[in-house]
Design an enzyme around this catalytic site. Structure first.
Site, PDB file in Angstrom:
ATOM      1  N   GLU A  10      -1.524  -1.496  -4.960  1.00  0.00           N
ATOM      2  CA  GLU A  10      -2.742  -0.752  -5.248  1.00  0.00           C
ATOM      3  C   GLU A  10      -2.511   0.195  -6.415  1.00  0.00           C
ATOM      4  OE1 GLU A  10      -6.214   1.498  -2.750  1.00  0.00           O
ATOM      5  OE2 GLU A  10      -4.169   1.777  -2.067  1.00  0.00           O
ATOM      6  N   ASP A  69      -2.532   0.943   7.353  1.00  0.00           N
ATOM      7  CA  ASP A  69      -1.758   0.783   6.110  1.00  0.00           C
ATOM      8  C   ASP A  69      -1.280  -0.654   5.937  1.00  0.00           C
ATOM      9  OD1 ASP A  69      -1.549   3.640   5.014  1.00  0.00           O
ATOM     10  OD2 ASP A  69      -0.937   3.874   7.103  1.00  0.00           O
ATOM     11  N   ASP A 123       0.888  -1.163   0.000  1.00  0.00           N
ATOM     12  CA  ASP A 123       0.000   0.000   0.000  1.00  0.00           C
ATOM     13  C   ASP A 123       0.928   1.214   0.000  1.00  0.00           C
ATOM     14  OD1 ASP A 123      -2.268   1.650   0.198  1.00  0.00           O
ATOM     15  OD2 ASP A 123      -2.126   1.675   2.382  1.00  0.00           O
TER      16      ASP A 123
END
EC number: 3.1.21.10
Length: 184
Positions: A69, A141, A10
């Site tokens: 992502e 996160d 992430d």
């Protein structure tokens, strides 16, 4: 069944979450998660820290696949550019280590893990904790990075993304707890 470690990232320009799962078993198993906390004020140095941190994670865990992502539209153009640079750094690091890179959109990740593309961070944390049978809730996160890795594991199987991953209650897999990396 042999281990199939997936490193999920992430990306962020101040804090980059990571999650490692073993998708080689019938159900995904938690290996490790945490955050690469970027200490430098200069963007170039923060990008170097991202690269170093992900390189270290790859050396330690030896994943076979890498998932990240996709970029999403941010409220601030400057923030979006920095996020894109952090993301690009992570992708280059994975590519330089010979890992195949897969990308997933935020709604796709939320859909795969929670069953709805409109889930909030706490719902993602809750489902990641339940799916992987974690004793505690990972930092947001780190949970997002684990969700990215779970999404990739799900996509590898060609399953419809319904959030039905399963998991082993009370087990932390081969890992332990999440921790922070602070690369030099």
């Amino acid at each position: 069944m042999p281990a199939m470690l997936i490193l999920g990232i992430d990306p962020g320009s101040r804090l980059t979450g990571y999650g490692v799962i073993d998708a080689g078993a019938a159900k995904p198993v938690y290996v490790a998660s945490g955050c690469i906390r970027l200490q430098a004020d200069d963007l170039a140095q923060r990008l170097a820290q991202i690269y170093a941190g992900i390189s270290e994670l790859i050396a330690v865990h030896r994943p076979g696949e890498f998932a990240i992502e996709q970029v999403f539209m941010a409220n601030n153009a400057d923030s979006a550019l920095k996020l894109g640079q952090a993301r690009g750094t992570a992708i280059v690091c994975a590519a330089n280590h010979g890992l195949p890179v897969s990308e997933y959109g935020p709604r796709q990740i939320k859909q795969a893990v929670t069953g709805t593309g409109a889930a909030d961070k706490r719902q993602v944390q809750h489902m990641v904790t339940a799916i992987l049978g974690l004793d505690g809730t990972p930092q947001a996160d780190a949970a997002d990075a684990l969700a990215i890795a779970l999404t990739h594991a799900h996509a590898r199987l060609g399953l419809v993304q319904t959030g039905s991953f399963g998991g082993r209650r009370g087990s932390k897999g081969r890992g332990g707890s999440w921790r922070d990396y602070r690369p030099n």
